[in-house]
Design a protein around this motif. Structure first.
Motif, short mmCIF file in Angstrom:
data_model
loop_
_atom_site.label_atom_id
_atom_site.label_comp_id
_atom_site.label_asym_id
_atom_site.label_seq_id
_atom_site.Cartn_x
_atom_site.Cartn_y
_atom_site.Cartn_z
N HIS A 7 0.83 -1.19 0.00
CA HIS A 7 0.00 0.00 0.00
C HIS A 7 0.88 1.25 0.00
O HIS A 7 0.64 2.20 -0.75
N VAL A 8 1.87 1.27 0.87
CA VAL A 8 2.72 2.45 1.01
C VAL A 8 3.54 2.69 -0.25
O VAL A 8 3.73 3.83 -0.66
N GLU A 9 4.01 1.62 -0.86
CA GLU A 9 4.76 1.77 -2.12
C GLU A 9 3.89 2.42 -3.19
O GLU A 9 4.34 3.29 -3.94
N TRP A 10 2.63 1.98 -3.28
CA TRP A 10 1.72 2.58 -4.27
C TRP A 10 1.50 4.06 -3.98
O TRP A 10 1.51 4.88 -4.90
N LEU A 11 1.31 4.39 -2.72
CA LEU A 11 1.10 5.79 -2.34
C LEU A 11 2.34 6.63 -2.65
O LEU A 11 2.24 7.74 -3.16
N ALA A 12 3.52 6.08 -2.34
CA ALA A 12 4.76 6.80 -2.61
C ALA A 12 4.92 7.07 -4.10
O ALA A 12 5.30 8.18 -4.52
N ASP A 13 4.62 6.07 -4.90
CA ASP A 13 4.73 6.24 -6.35
C ASP A 13 3.70 7.26 -6.86
O ASP A 13 4.00 8.04 -7.78
N LEU A 14 2.51 7.25 -6.27
CA LEU A 14 1.49 8.23 -6.66
C LEU A 14 1.98 9.66 -6.42
O LEU A 14 1.81 10.54 -7.29
N LEU A 15 2.62 9.89 -5.28
CA LEU A 15 3.14 11.23 -4.99
C LEU A 15 4.21 11.63 -6.00
O LEU A 15 4.22 12.77 -6.49
N ALA A 16 5.10 10.70 -6.32
CA ALA A 16 6.18 11.01 -7.26
C ALA A 16 5.64 11.27 -8.67
O ALA A 16 6.08 12.21 -9.35
N GLU A 17 4.70 10.44 -9.09
CA GLU A 17 4.13 10.62 -10.44
C GLU A 17 3.39 11.96 -10.54
O GLU A 17 3.50 12.67 -11.55
N THR A 18 2.67 12.31 -9.49
CA THR A 18 1.95 13.58 -9.49
C THR A 18 2.91 14.75 -9.49
O THR A 18 2.70 15.76 -10.19
N GLU A 121 -5.59 7.01 14.46
CA GLU A 121 -4.16 6.86 14.70
C GLU A 121 -3.40 6.90 13.38
O GLU A 121 -3.77 6.23 12.41
N THR A 122 -2.33 7.69 13.34
CA THR A 122 -1.50 7.74 12.15
C THR A 122 -0.70 6.44 12.04
O THR A 122 0.01 6.06 12.97
N VAL A 123 -0.82 5.75 10.91
CA VAL A 123 -0.14 4.47 10.75
C VAL A 123 0.95 4.52 9.68
O VAL A 123 1.80 3.62 9.62
N ALA A 124 0.96 5.56 8.85
CA ALA A 124 2.00 5.68 7.83
C ALA A 124 2.16 7.15 7.45
O ALA A 124 1.20 7.92 7.48
N GLY A 125 3.37 7.52 7.12
CA GLY A 125 3.66 8.87 6.67
C GLY A 125 4.68 8.84 5.55
O GLY A 125 5.64 8.06 5.59
N ILE A 126 4.46 9.67 4.53
CA ILE A 126 5.37 9.74 3.38
C ILE A 126 5.68 11.20 3.10
O ILE A 126 4.76 12.03 3.01
N ILE A 127 6.95 11.52 2.96
CA ILE A 127 7.39 12.85 2.52
C ILE A 127 8.21 12.65 1.25
O ILE A 127 9.27 12.02 1.28
N HIS A 128 7.70 13.14 0.14
CA HIS A 128 8.40 13.01 -1.14
C HIS A 128 9.10 14.31 -1.48
O HIS A 128 8.52 15.39 -1.37
N ASP A 129 10.35 14.21 -1.88
CA ASP A 129 11.12 15.37 -2.34
C ASP A 129 11.16 15.33 -3.87
O ASP A 129 11.88 14.51 -4.46
N GLY A 138 7.71 6.44 6.90
CA GLY A 138 7.60 5.79 8.20
C GLY A 138 6.34 4.98 8.26
O GLY A 138 5.30 5.37 7.73
N MET A 139 6.40 3.82 8.93
CA MET A 139 5.23 2.98 9.16
C MET A 139 5.18 2.62 10.63
O MET A 139 6.22 2.31 11.23
N ARG A 140 3.98 2.68 11.19
CA ARG A 140 3.81 2.38 12.61
C ARG A 140 4.40 1.02 12.96
O ARG A 140 4.06 0.01 12.36
N GLY A 141 5.37 1.02 13.88
CA GLY A 141 5.99 -0.21 14.34
C GLY A 141 7.06 -0.78 13.45
O GLY A 141 7.64 -1.83 13.75
N ALA A 142 7.36 -0.09 12.32
CA ALA A 142 8.32 -0.64 11.36
C ALA A 142 9.51 0.28 11.11
O ALA A 142 10.33 0.00 10.24
N GLY A 143 9.62 1.39 11.85
CA GLY A 143 10.73 2.30 11.66
C GLY A 143 10.53 3.24 10.48
O GLY A 143 9.49 3.24 9.83
N SER A 144 11.55 4.04 10.22
CA SER A 144 11.52 5.01 9.12
C SER A 144 12.76 4.86 8.26
O SER A 144 13.84 4.51 8.75
#
Length: 275
Positions: A7-18, A121-129, A138-144
């Motif tokens: 899920h997070v990979e798809w979201l990250a790619d969406l931000l980059a493509e946009t 509760e926030t479970v994932a965060g993505i910052i795209h440059d 970052g993912m809840r419980g999985a580090g950044s």
């Protein structure tokens, strides 16, 4: 709904493509009619913000039709959208261009931020440059970690604790009331050095990566902080509102400070607010 890496990979790619389609083609190419003031001369919106948010929102609603989607520019038009964030089973919060002032000023310090909130509760965060073409995730419980353009991953961790006199950090004092504003601006000089990028995305990045120690924010809008706080916390840091309480997605007031750990947070709170 549980979120996994796919899920997070798809979201990250969406931000980059946009960013590639709607943001970067407009960088340093904005015309007079492409920039508008919102609340002040330092609070701007551009055609890149509007179009990027529209594209991301459309894609999210197609893939997650039952989710609440909250974008900064949509909330500017209709603040009531925010009311559903704390109770939503699944919500996405978007900052299409964080650092719009920099973007509109031709300064290459801006980012695209997205957070995922499940049952308050926030479970994932993505910052795209979009300039560096990488992601801080970052993912809840999985580090950044930082995801590079070649898809390699580098784990990030906050800086080791040091005395306040050895700390570097930012204080966003324009959004603080007097006399608190002047007090914090004055006491900032007790630290080693300051950063001030006019871009929460990049401030969270350098702090979560251990290159700076703290940040103080007076204005709490969820698109500015949910992704960064989750990433910072998963990188080992401590975040709390000025009264020491936990920062939640539903909060829009009370101030926010992030630091390497709880003890550093307490020392900063005492030093920066000293009379």
């Amino acid at each position: 709904m549980m979120f996994d890496e796919k899920h997070v990979e798809w979201l990250a790619d969406l931000l980059a493509e946009t960013a590639g389609a709607e943001i970067m083609p407009r960088f340093r190419r904005l015309g007079e009619g492409d920039i508008r003031q919102k609340t002040s001369a330092s609070d701007l919106v551009t055609e890149a913000d509007v179009n990027a948010e529209r594209v991301i929102t459309k894609a999210l609603r197609e893939r997650y039709p039952d989710a609440v989607v909250i974008g900064e520019e949509a909330c500017s038009e209709n603040p009531a959208i925010l009311e559903g964030l704390g109770d939503a089973r699944l919500a996405f919060v978007i900052d299409p261009v964080d650092g719009t002032y920099n973007f509109a000023s031709d300064v290459p310090l801006f980012g695209v931020m997205l957070s995922v909130v499940v049952n308050g509760e926030t479970v994932a965060g993505i910052i795209h440059d979009p300039v560096g073409k990488d992601w801080l995730i970052g993912m809840r419980g999985a580090g950044s970690h930082i995801r590079r353009p070649d898809n390699s991953l580098d784990k990030v961790r906050v800086a080791d604790p040091v005395p306040v006199s050895g700390m570097t950090g930012s204080i966003s004092w324009p959004y603080l009331p007097e006399p608190e504003r002047s007090r914090l601006a004055r006491n900032h000089a007790k630290c080693l050095a300051q950063i001030g990028y006019r871009c929460a995305a990049h401030e969270y990045r350098v702090i979560a990566s251990g290159y700076a120690h703290f940040a103080v924010f007076g204005k709490l809008m969820p698109w500015d902080h949910l992704a960064g706080v989750l990433i910072h916390t998963e990188a080992g840091g401590h975040a709390a509102r000025f009264d020491g309480s936990a920062y939640l997605p539903s909060h829009v007031g009370g101030g926010l400070m992030v630091a390497p750990d709880k003890e550093s947070w307490k020392e900063l709170r005492e030093t920066l607010w000293a009379e």
